[in-house]
Write an enzyme that holds these catalytic residues in place. Structure first.
Site, mmCIF file in Angstrom:
data_model
loop_
_atom_site.group_PDB
_atom_site.id
_atom_site.type_symbol
_atom_site.label_atom_id
_atom_site.label_comp_id
_atom_site.label_asym_id
_atom_site.label_seq_id
_atom_site.Cartn_x
_atom_site.Cartn_y
_atom_site.Cartn_z
ATOM 1 N N GLN A 243 -28.391 44.809 -18.990
ATOM 2 C CA GLN A 243 -28.774 46.208 -19.173
ATOM 3 C C GLN A 243 -27.611 46.975 -19.817
ATOM 4 O OE1 GLN A 243 -31.991 47.320 -18.308
ATOM 5 N NE2 GLN A 243 -31.361 49.153 -19.416
ATOM 6 N N ASP B 53 -33.934 39.970 -25.335
ATOM 7 C CA ASP B 53 -33.776 41.326 -25.871
ATOM 8 C C ASP B 53 -33.700 41.298 -27.403
ATOM 9 O OD1 ASP B 53 -33.896 43.674 -24.517
ATOM 10 O OD2 ASP B 53 -31.822 43.649 -23.794
ATOM 11 N N LYS C 57 -38.694 46.768 -14.716
ATOM 12 C CA LYS C 57 -38.811 45.434 -15.319
ATOM 13 C C LYS C 57 -39.151 44.402 -14.251
ATOM 14 C CE LYS C 57 -35.836 46.649 -19.130
ATOM 15 N NZ LYS C 57 -34.476 46.889 -19.598
#
Ligand code: NAP
Length: 295
Positions: free
Chosen positions: A96, A119, A52
């Site tokens: 994460q 997200d 990322k």
């Protein structure tokens, strides 16, 4: 049969974002920023976060990796998220997952400002999707939608059958395809492990989206001719012929099903590469909203 090339499309999206970021920098003097927060030493998470950050660098986006100890308390983590909620250079916050067992994932997701929820997991984002308001879409389903649009696949009135009902793939992609919007407006069926005869449903699919997590699970007997197949699965299986001793396959038996398909995504190289591209897109969208720029 046509292959849906997610690697190529994700690169196109990154190129477009790179240009937009360069232009935005000229106008505002600012660039979008993403923070990825990682708790503990999970090797898979470390790889994802590295990918990322590398993608951010490629397109001129600021990125920050915040590594936290496995033993951090839930309160400490929530306070750190709040720091980034108030940080002007950060437009997207990604924690994460999975998190260590002593931390409540839902509390963490809910702590992220919905304005920076790149997200798309916050209940506000999910709720907005369901009622048809503009929102952050979770990245893998957003990537699937983008692939269908960019390949100009007819979706209006088509029967989309989704196998899988997870919060990160199955439910959001079903809700996206249900929207009265371009590249959607479909009739949607969602299946899961309690479906008594899965084939009964999958055989009806004009567009089949498999998000199951079982290698080569969808076979040619389970689909009709000319189906469009979107394979979200990422499964590792033994492969004595490969140097590593394993290979990655999808939830669809590609060789068999491809013969009956009009379009199909390969694994790897289909849906997978789109996830990061859409994360970058969401971060740019957040930045654009804040700075009154077009998206
Ligand atoms: P998940 O949370 O494990 O959900 C799997 C779903 O499949 C569940 O809803 C389950 O039903 C259903 N299922 C399992 N066995 C079934 C069966 N025999 N018949 C019908 N339905 C069945 O998985 P996920 O997070 O959605 O991920 C699915 C796959 O996509 C995994 O391989 C994952 O690695 C991959 N993935 C890829 C990306 C990407 O490309 N970037 C992103 C996310 C996930 P129940 O609800 O009844 O248990």
């Amino acid at each position: 049969m046509k292959l849906i090339d997610g690697k190529k499309v994700s690169q196109e999206i990154k190129n477009e974002l790179k240009e937009k970021i360069a232009k935005a920098k000229e106008v505002t003097g600012k660039i979008p920023g993403l923070v990825t927060i990682i708790v503990g030493e999970n090797p898979a998470s470390q790889i994802y976060v590295k990918m990322k950050n590398k993608s951010c660098a490629e397109i001129g986006m600021y990125s920050e990796k915040r590594e936290l100890s496995e033993s951090i308390s839930e309160d400490e983590l929530l306070n750190i998220i709040d720091e980034y909620n108030n940080d002007e250079k950060i437009n997207g916050i990604l924690v994460q997952l999975p998190l260590p067992k002593h931390i409540d994932e839902n509390k963490v997701i809910e702590k992220i400002s919905p304005l920076k929820d790149v997200d798309g997991f916050h209940p506000v984002s999910v709720g907005n999707l369901v009622i048809g308001k503009e929102t952050f879409l979770s990245c893998t389903p957003y990537g699937i939608w983008e692939l269908l649009k960019r390949y100009k696949i007819e979706t209006k009135g088509k029967h989309v059958v989704v196998v899988g009902r997870s919060n990160i793939v199955g439910k959001p992609i079903a809700n996206i395809m249900l929207q009265k919007a371009e590249g959607a407006n479909s009739v949607v069926t969602i299946c899961h492990s309690a479906a008594p005869d899965l084939s009964y449903f999958t055989k009806q699919a004009d567009i089949l989206i498999a998000a199951i997590g079982r290698a080569n699970f969808i076979t040619k007997e389970m689909v009709k001719d000319n189906v469009v197949v979107i394979d979200v699965g990422i499964n590792r299986i033994d492969d004595p012929n490969s140097e590593k001793g394993y290979k990655i396959v999808g939830d669809v038996d590609f060789d068999e099903v491809a013969e009956k398909s009009s379009y199909i995504t390969p694994v790897p190289g289909g849906v997978g590469p789109m996830t990061i591209a859409m994360l970058l897109q969401n971060t740019f969208t957040s930045f654009a909203r804040k700075n009154n720029l077009s998206n």
